[in-house]
Design an enzyme around this catalytic site. Sequence first.
Site, PDB file in Angstrom:
ATOM      1  N   GLU A 193      20.371   7.043  15.124  1.00 16.08           N
ATOM      2  CA  GLU A 193      19.249   7.523  14.804  1.00 16.08           C
ATOM      3  C   GLU A 193      18.848   7.314  13.337  1.00 16.08           C
ATOM      4  O   GLU A 193      19.804   7.661  12.453  1.00 16.08           O
ATOM      5  CB  GLU A 193      19.090   8.984  15.206  1.00 16.08           C
ATOM      6  N   GLU A 218      24.635  15.347  18.247  1.00 19.28           N
ATOM      7  CA  GLU A 218      24.498  16.282  17.342  1.00 19.28           C
ATOM      8  C   GLU A 218      24.800  17.671  17.507  1.00 19.28           C
ATOM      9  O   GLU A 218      24.147  18.446  17.747  1.00 19.28           O
ATOM     10  CB  GLU A 218      23.157  16.395  16.882  1.00 19.28           C
TER      11      GLU A 218
END
Length: 407
Positions: A324, A220
């Site tokens: 995720e 991320e």
Amino acid sequence: MLSKPLITALLAFASARIAQCIPLESKDESTRHSRRWLPSVDKIRGVNLGSQFIIEPWMAYDEWNSMGCGSTNDEWQCVKALGQDAADAAFKKHWDSWTTQDDITQIKSLGLNTVRIPVGFWLKEDLVYDSEYYPRGGLAYLDRLVGWCADAGLYVIMDLHGGPGVQTPNQQFTGHSVSYPGFYTQENYERAYELLEWMAERIHTNDSYRTVGTLQVMNEPVHASDYSSLAADMIANFYPGAWNRIRDREDKLGVSSSDRLHIQMMGKAWGSGDPSSHLPDTTSALYDDHRYYKWDTSVTTTQDGYISAVCQDNRGGSDIIVGEWSIAVADAVASSDEFQIGDQAAWYGKYWAAQAQTFEKSGGWVFWTWKCNWIGGVNDWRWCYQSAVAAGVIPRDAASAASISPC
């Protein structure tokens, strides 16, 4: 990009090794570097071991409090507040108990084939500056954990989750919540490269790591919409640099082409740009996609709205892993009668199944997360695979999604 023939060959190899009860890496040095394997089914089905090596207090509140860190926001602040020696002792106790061998056994028993392990760059302690505050001593616990995974036959994605200098602002998962991301410099790129080289060598030379098949180079990073120049620099410089350093280390180790690691980057859907645009090669490249419908403001926040959004979604090809996701819904409706967890377990089970089925249109999925520890023992299983299974929300067979999905 992983071709269909390559995936088929990898899966066939893994199935044959398992069927023959032959270790994935032979003790015979002449055959030690066997094919880098993928799970013996056609899709990744896994869980993240969140808060094992980078604790996020929002999902581990009671644990964080018990460590003496309750007044702090992240690992950096906790280590600074406790002092290095006391912090090291507290974190070692946590590393020893948060994920146990029984957890790994249970993960395997639920039809899951993969775990993703988020780690911080500070795992390699000589990369940490004197002015930085991170816990020490985690490597021995990582060695033990991947060994348990290997013994259980679980595939492992090793994920660089917290980068040097911090890759994303205001996030506990980086280990140091700061307002500006300082990762995007040549100095910090170099520290990340050294971590990735070191980890690649450990994977190829330490038998405990024999089922680690993917190395994710950064979790991320910033979005181009917020930090366009930083995202562009990462695409142009960090990703190709990381790729070359991992491959060069594998070349020096004499790793065969069939045993090279899959190198994973955040995919285009993340919003940082095309990670492959400056790579010298994309053989055995994988891409990570994080899909939280909870945060998607385009979704109609009703039961039908969520199911419709999921069933119409398609995240891309077999080289994309949804690394995720959860069964959480928007905060504004999370406690409403329509989404109250005490009464809506059956719907949440369908919501899980719809997502799992949708993500298996791509390369598969890794749920966030295996275990949570909420304030006062509150059991909100929307983020927690283990407790969702215990509540009867997620089935005990991860491969059963298609048979119960409303899509």
